[in-house]
Design a protein around this motif. Structure first.
Motif, PDB file in Angstrom:
ATOM      1  N   LEU B 551       0.966  -0.002   8.851  1.00  0.00           N
ATOM      2  CA  LEU B 551       0.241  -1.231   9.133  1.00  0.00           C
ATOM      3  C   LEU B 551      -1.224  -0.985   8.775  1.00  0.00           C
ATOM      4  CD1 LEU B 551       1.420  -3.750  10.741  1.00  0.00           C
ATOM      5  CD2 LEU B 551      -0.063  -2.984  12.572  1.00  0.00           C
ATOM      6  N   TYR B 552      -1.815  -1.910   8.074  1.00  0.00           N
ATOM      7  CA  TYR B 552      -3.205  -1.707   7.661  1.00  0.00           C
ATOM      8  C   TYR B 552      -4.096  -2.773   8.253  1.00  0.00           C
ATOM      9  CZ  TYR B 552      -1.483   1.699   4.371  1.00  0.00           C
ATOM     10  OH  TYR B 552      -0.900   2.799   3.830  1.00  0.00           O
ATOM     11  N   VAL B 553      -5.280  -2.348   8.690  1.00  0.00           N
ATOM     12  CA  VAL B 553      -6.291  -3.304   9.134  1.00  0.00           C
ATOM     13  C   VAL B 553      -7.209  -3.531   7.941  1.00  0.00           C
ATOM     14  CG1 VAL B 553      -7.943  -3.807  10.949  1.00  0.00           C
ATOM     15  CG2 VAL B 553      -6.227  -2.029  11.283  1.00  0.00           C
ATOM     16  N   PHE B 554      -7.571  -4.745   7.671  1.00  0.00           N
ATOM     17  CA  PHE B 554      -8.399  -5.086   6.511  1.00  0.00           C
ATOM     18  C   PHE B 554      -7.818  -4.489   5.238  1.00  0.00           C
ATOM     19  CE2 PHE B 554     -11.954  -5.093   9.795  1.00  0.00           C
ATOM     20  CZ  PHE B 554     -11.756  -6.436  10.059  1.00  0.00           C
ATOM     21  N   GLU B 555      -6.544  -4.315   5.181  1.00  0.00           N
ATOM     22  CA  GLU B 555      -5.811  -3.860   3.997  1.00  0.00           C
ATOM     23  C   GLU B 555      -6.189  -2.471   3.536  1.00  0.00           C
ATOM     24  OE1 GLU B 555      -5.920  -6.852   1.013  1.00  0.00           O
ATOM     25  OE2 GLU B 555      -4.769  -8.249   2.231  1.00  0.00           O
ATOM     26  N   SER B 556      -6.999  -1.753   4.300  1.00  0.00           N
ATOM     27  CA  SER B 556      -7.321  -0.413   3.804  1.00  0.00           C
ATOM     28  C   SER B 556      -7.276   0.641   4.914  1.00  0.00           C
ATOM     29  CB  SER B 556      -8.702  -0.404   3.143  1.00  0.00           C
ATOM     30  OG  SER B 556      -9.653  -0.885   4.077  1.00  0.00           O
TER      31      SER B 556
END
Lengths: 890, 890
Positions: B551-556
């Motif tokens: 799972l990524y926060v802010f895609e990074s």
């Protein structure tokens, strides 16, 4: 020295204290009324003094001066007598002793200012009556000790809210007018009757030792008296739709009984919305039964699922289609609306509690009990306790000479008490007996289960197809009826057992006696009423095992399964039969039927009597007719009945939304039934003061708390609500319920049947069965681990448990919020209490001012001392400023 | 008409009421003592009358007869003035107006019997003092209104239990003697000092409008007075091991503050067993760390499990052995003893509540508050509320001419009030602001999480191996410290916001103001303190995803995981840092440091002063020195601090058994710190009566309730307790824990990594990794449904949830039983209350008898009326019988 305090007495009519100097009007009303005919025995012989209380005793023979003299000699030297008195005289002596104690007691009563009149020549042979009148000054003194609140002459107006609120209020009042009983509560004339209970402690004491046989106040049958009004406006079925005249009830019976009826009234009232919502929920079930996909799938003609047999050998494979009826019926009680309803009912219970607290507060205010602190009313040891203590101390003293037990109660004032060691045997008996009784209940429930299993098996053997099709229904119904009968019988037995156990315990005070008795009775009756229901809700169908490895009881009986569609349906049947049966039989048969029967017997007996006797009966004094009524046995049975009903209404409401409706119908009758009983069939109970309903409130709270968790479990484990949700959101290919029935059933390979357990007629359905289905989440025969519980099982279990946690905590939180949002004391009441306090201050200030002026005018010489503090003139001017500023606050 | 009632006043020393006629001894003690030096300003100029209360105000210029006259003209015709008074005069007018109102107010005080003395020529320029003395008769009158209980002359002996009990009691008393403070609570001389708070309502009212600047009673510094004793035996660190002299505290500061210290004392006392058990549990963890199979397996040298990388690309595969340290440390807090400990603490909380109820009851009895009903003390509207209502009514009247606001408060007696519509904006602001504040807390917590994630990722990039090994520890610690600082800053901000919001709401009464303020502050501070902790306990490591599908926060940024061994370790670190930090910084820095700093500043300032001024300061009157002290700001901050600490002690105690110990150490200092503050650094607070600690008790109950469910979740979800149990009883081949570590980890095929996410250096461990492991219950890559949650996952989840249900209900049941077993009123107290009541009845009966005889001897002619009721001679003999029978009861 034997006499005990009389502080704890109840005056049921404090409004008599209205104006300290007896007004002529009041004196008039105390005088005998013109219509003396119906008031036989309501007054002393002089026709002036009212009979407030009656004591009765047995008369063995006409009073002889000999025994009288003898008894007085006994008293002077009690220790010597036993040796003198021969066996022959003992009976005689016993009588004399009683007479002596009566006389001593009556003397004490007179010393306390009461006025007595004896009447041994009544038409009731063998019974002597002592009529007691409490004069005004005694009542005043007692009232002062009890800190009874009196209405003062000062009256203030309670300001009505103005504007829209008032208009709505008026409209509501008009609309509900027919619901109010035709009782003018504030008639000027009803400051008249009073009954004075001089000392209940002594009463028990003396009744317990057989000196007196009964003690009761009189029913009040004068024409314009309360009893008549109560009869017409309260104790009648024709006014069932009206509010109760609680004020009048309290005036006549005292606060304790008034509170019971107020509570019962509020409970019944609160049941109205509950049963409305319940009916709507039920109707919702009825309306959606045709749109319910799972039952549609079961009933679908193309449904071709072959089910595993329901019993060994005798039963056959069957088609799921056959369960169509049960599945449809189940939906009535097992639909999402029931989840909503059980949340609603949990909040309803919380609301009920809060409303009761408010109502109680309001009644306390109206009945002027706000300042009254519940004294340790029954702090006084019970007679049985004192006897026990006395026996112990006697044993301790090792006195070998015979001591007259009858006199030795004087010793009980010594600081002797029962220790834990003395009580140990009684406690042990208590625990053992309680466990035994609970064990008996369990055994009986288990017996009924065995009955069901064996009858089912036996009937399945039968070859008659109609018998076999009706098997399930018949077995269910008979079993439920057996359960009901057992519950009814055990209810009576347990009541007696609880009383016996409590007597054995020898509790110190009346209050603790009552509490222990209630607690024990409550536990036994609750276990009795709810064990079969809890078995069906949580255990039935869960201990079945699986095809090929069933669970057997006594190695031959297979445990019973639930019908397809969950056990909720069966739970519902059991609940309704128990609840309705209990109510119908206990109320109607026991409470209406038995009194009727007694009347009939009395009527038959009177037929045999001579005319003369009948005539004589008509002329009986009031205190004699009252003597023939049943004594008042306390409110415990009434409350107990209602709390068990409350249990039915809240505990399993998730499975039976019609419970509140049945309870409502029952209670509407119950109120009037109880009212009739109190007004006409029982001796008038001694008026007792009470601020609240005591232990019953705690029991109600307890039941409401348990209800939350039980309902959570019923919804998540007994109903199919959670499996349906899990299927819909985790497994359904299209998010609909299609395929749910198939998903809940596992496969079984018929070759895996144990030897001798397979059906006798494998071709019953017309084809060779290779796989049959059963309701469980297990791996299919072709997996690596056949018949082991599957992942779905655990997922559903987790979901069920999560639901329980969420439900319980959400409902508890909501109940707490309800508790917190609704203030315990109604706003208007707290304002009025405050206002009254200020007015009272004002009044007293004025009075004090007057008094000071009076004293000043009397003794103008001792100003010196007061000068020490402040100029007198200034302090005189304070009260006015004071009252002014106080009043300003509003 | 403006004046409001003065009924609600507090007399801190009811024992002064001892003997109605002033005894010579008492008069003596009221006279100025020989040692007048230290009592500057404790008496009026005449040296006779005591100063009970002080009002201060600003003086702008010497009083001019002109403005005085003008102001009186204003009053006569207030409506006319504004047109006349020019802008120039408005300031002047304002002053005069204040003066006028002061005079009116003081006149009213005099009317009420108080004696006043003005002092404008003090050494403190610009400040005028009004000294108030409350004479004896005013006190008596107020006492009567407050229904204050007085000790009567009648003394009775409290009988000590005899026999073994007494001996044990004596022994215990002797053993604990050094723990008791050296205070003779029953000295005959301490019926001396009193402070009389005439009317707190008015005070606020007038302080609010700036007429007076301060109002306070004086500290009492005469040599043999209480303050000195308090200083020595209470407000000193050297007596930290002793009980507090609560009676003395109450005498000096009133019941409300006395109750706070009693509560704090009991809480601290109750923390002793809790911290003992906590230490034992911790030691148990230390002792068993070497026998713990899971951590042994992790640390075993032959353990060869390859773990998946902890971050994308930069991180590498790692050996489970590396987690050995964390696993061992985890065991200290994650062992079966913690389960026991959290049950223990839940019961401890219930016990604490019950004990407090009993202690409160005992104090109520000792302080003669048993009959005192908590009046709606602050039913009186606040000045701000009245101002608001007035403005509304002014607007409503649409009067175009200017009306003097200063005079129009007379109109507020009209029945105008703020409706929902008026309050709507304020309520909306409240809700929005509260949500915003909570949102800010969440945002900050989220920011700290981002900080942790990004810093970890950045540090992992670094090539320095020592940096990388210390990464975890450093990041954790800095993040916790950031959290702590944020919490401390927001705590202050939230306090201010809550006050602002409550002012905005314009609550009607002081009581509701206080309650709303406390409620808001409590919610904000609790959310602030516990959000990061709750995140770590329940969310961290759960939203990670799985290798190949993180799972990524802010895609990074990948969400953070917990160290091996569960998040319990991290929870523990966070908890201890927050708790210790809060206590050390808030107590020591804020409460000790800042006053010290202020003193220092004052010292530096005084250096600059001339000698003359310094000398003058020494000769300041007592009321002047008190004027320079900080005003008393209420007990809210003290209670709030303690309740947050109570939260730390109970809410997450399952993860941090040392919390009670830290709390105990803190509180031992806290008591003396607070004591010092109250005795020496604050103006003496107005003595206020209170029967209980009010809303704080409810908040404590709430915290204790929430603690049960939070601990259930911590044990079952945060710790590995349930997975271990499930493994042991469901999966373990030999019933031992061997293989548990392996069982909890799933397999991942490294070829399933998303592109660009695999480690840069796959050969880091020295060999080609094909499978890596990660902590989760998922299907292996070779199953039909790879990486889907496995059956074990659901089984463990079900077990966890079941544990929560069982734990919660068992603990709640046990708490209820504790609640039910421990009576709210101690047995001896209820007996004594009863006994006193009976003695009182006896006393009054005797008095009445005497009075009747007196009246009889005065007016022997009106016997006729009394004859109506009963023979007088008989009724005269009653009292003796009465009291006798009453006394017999014991």
């Amino acid at each position: 020295a034997v006499l005990h305090q009389a502080t704890r007495s109840g005056i049921s009519n404090p409004s008599l204290m209205h104006s300290p100097p007896l007004s002529p009007q009041l004196l008039n009303s105390l005088a005998p009324e013109e219509n003396t005919q119906c008031q036989h025995g309501l007054y002393f012989q002089d026709g002036e003094r009212r009979v407030d209380y009656i004591l009765t005793y047995h008369i063995k023979k006409p009073s002889s001066s000999r025994s009288n003299r003898q008894s007085s000699r006994f008293t002077d030297n009690p220790r010597v007598v036993p040796e003198v008195a021969s066996q022959d005289h003992s009976m005689d002596y016993h009588e004399d002793d009683k007479r002596y104690r009566r006389e001593e007691f009556e003397g004490n009563l007179r010393d306390m200012g009461l006025e007595l009149e004896k009447d041994e020549d009544t038409k009731t042979p063998g019974v002597g009556f002592v009529k007691i009148h409490a004069p005004w000054h005694v009542l005043c003194r007692e009232a002062e000790f009890m800190k009874l609140k009196m209405p003062t002459k000062k009256v203030y107006e309670v300001k009505q809210c103005s504007g829209v609120g008032a208009k709505i209020n008026t409209l509501v009042n008009k609309a509900t007018e027919p619901l109010h009983p035709n009782v003018e509560e504030n008639r000027a004339q009803n400051v008249k009757h009073l009954s004075y209970a001089f000392s209940r402690e002594k009463q028990h004491f003396l009744l317990g030792s057989g000196v007196y046989t009964a003690a009761y106040p009189l029913h009040d049958v004068s024409t314009h008296c309360n009893q008549h009004l109560l009869y017409e406006e309260w104790a009648s079925y024709s006014v069932f739709y009206k509010y109760q005249p609680i004020g009048l009830v309290r005036k006549y019976f005292g606060e304790k009984i008034g509170l019971y009826f107020a509570w019962l009234g509020l409970y019944t009232q609160m049941l109205i919305p509950a049963s409305l919502v319940g009916v709507i929920v039920f109707l919702y079930g009825c309306a959606t039964v045709d749109n319910n996909i799972p039952s549609m799938e079961i009933c679908h003609p193309r449904n071709n699922i072959t089910m595993c047999p329901l019993c060994d050998r005798a039963c056959n494979y069957w088609k799921l289609k056959e369960a169509c009826g049960t599945a449809r019926a189940s939906h009535l009680f097992d639909n999402p609306a029931t989840v909503f309803f059980s949340i609603f009912m949990a909040l309803w219970a919380a609301m009920f509690m809060e409303h009761w607290k408010r109502r109680q507060m309001r009644l306390n205010y109206e009945w002027d009990l706000t300042g009254f602190e519940e004294e340790e009313v029954s702090d006084h040891p019970r007679a049985e306790y004192e006897l026990c203590v006395m026996q112990k101390s006697l044993k301790k003293e090792h006195k070998t000479q015979k001591v007259l037990i009858a006199y030795s109660w004087v010793f009980t004032t010594e600081k002797e008490k029962l220790t834990c060691r003395d009580r140990l045997p009684a406690y042990m008996t208590n625990i053992v007996m309680m466990l035994l009784m609970i064990g008996v209940t369990f055994a009986i429930v288990f017996g009924v289960i065995l009955y069901r299993i064996s009858i089912t098996a036996a009937l399945h053997m039968s070859n008659n197809p109609t018998t076999r099709s009706n098997v399930r229904l018949m077995v269910k119904t008979t079993a439920a009826i057996i359960n009901l009968v057992v519950i009814l019988i055990l209810d009576e037995v347990y009541g007696a057992v609880a009383r016996w156990l409590t007597v054995l315990e020898v509790p110190k005070t009346d209050k603790s006696f009552e509490e222990r008795l209630i607690f024990k009775t409550f536990i036994l009756k609750f276990v009795n009423a709810f064990t079969p229901i809890i078995y069906i809700a949580f255990f039935r169908g869960r201990l079945v095992g699986r095809p090929g490895s069933y669970l057997y009881v006594f190695e031959s009986y297979r445990m019973e399964e639930c019908a397809h569609g969950g056990c909720l349906m069966e739970l519902c049947i059991q609940l309704s039969i128990t609840m309705l049966g209990k109510q119908l039989i206990q109320n109607n048969l026991f409470e209406i039927g038995i009194p009727k029967l007694k009347k009939l017997i009395r009527y038959i007996k009177s037929k045999r009597r001579t005319f003369q006797e009948e005539e004589r009966e008509k002329k009986l004094q009031r205190y004699e007719t009252d003597h023939f009524l049943e004594p008042f046995a306390g409110l415990t049975p009434e409350y107990m009945e209602m709390i068990i009903q409350f249990g039915f209404v809240t505990l399993f409401v998730a499975s039976f939304p019609l419970a509140p409706l049945f309870a409502l119908l029952n209670n509407i009758i119950e109120i009037r039934l109880d009212a009739k009983k109190f007004v006409a069939e029982l001796r008038r109970p001694v008026a007792a003061r009470a601020k609240d309903i005591g232990i019953w409130y705690n029991l109600l709270r307890g039941v409401a708390k348990v209800a939350v968790i039980i309902n959570a479990f019923v919804i998540s484990f007994t109903s199919d609500f959670i499996p349906r949700l899990v299927y819909q959101y985790m497994y359904s290919p299209d998010g609909s319920m299609h395929g749910f029935v198939n998903h809940t059933m596992s496969y079984f390979n018929v070759s895996d049947f144990q030897d001798g357990k397979e059906p006798m007629d494998p071709h019953h359905l017309g084809y060779q069965v290779e796989m049959c289905r059963y309701k469980d989440y297990r791996e299919p025969p072709w997996s690596n681990t056949p018949y082991v519980v599957s992942k779905e099982f655990w997922a559903v279990l987790a979901a069920r448990l999560a639901f329980v946690i969420v439900f319980q905590n959400v409902v508890m939180l909501m109940s707490d919020i309800v508790d917190w949002l609704i203030p315990d004391i109604p706003k208007d009441i707290s304002l009025q209490i405050h206002k009254e306090k200020i007015l009272m201050v004002e009044l007293f200030m004025k009075e004090e001012q007057g008094k000071m002026q009076f004293i000043d005018s009397m003794t103008p010489c001792d100003g010196k001392e007061r000068n020490n503090h402040a100029p007198v003139a200034r302090s005189r001017s304070i009260p006015h400023t004071y009252s002014h500023t106080h009043a300003n606050n509003f």
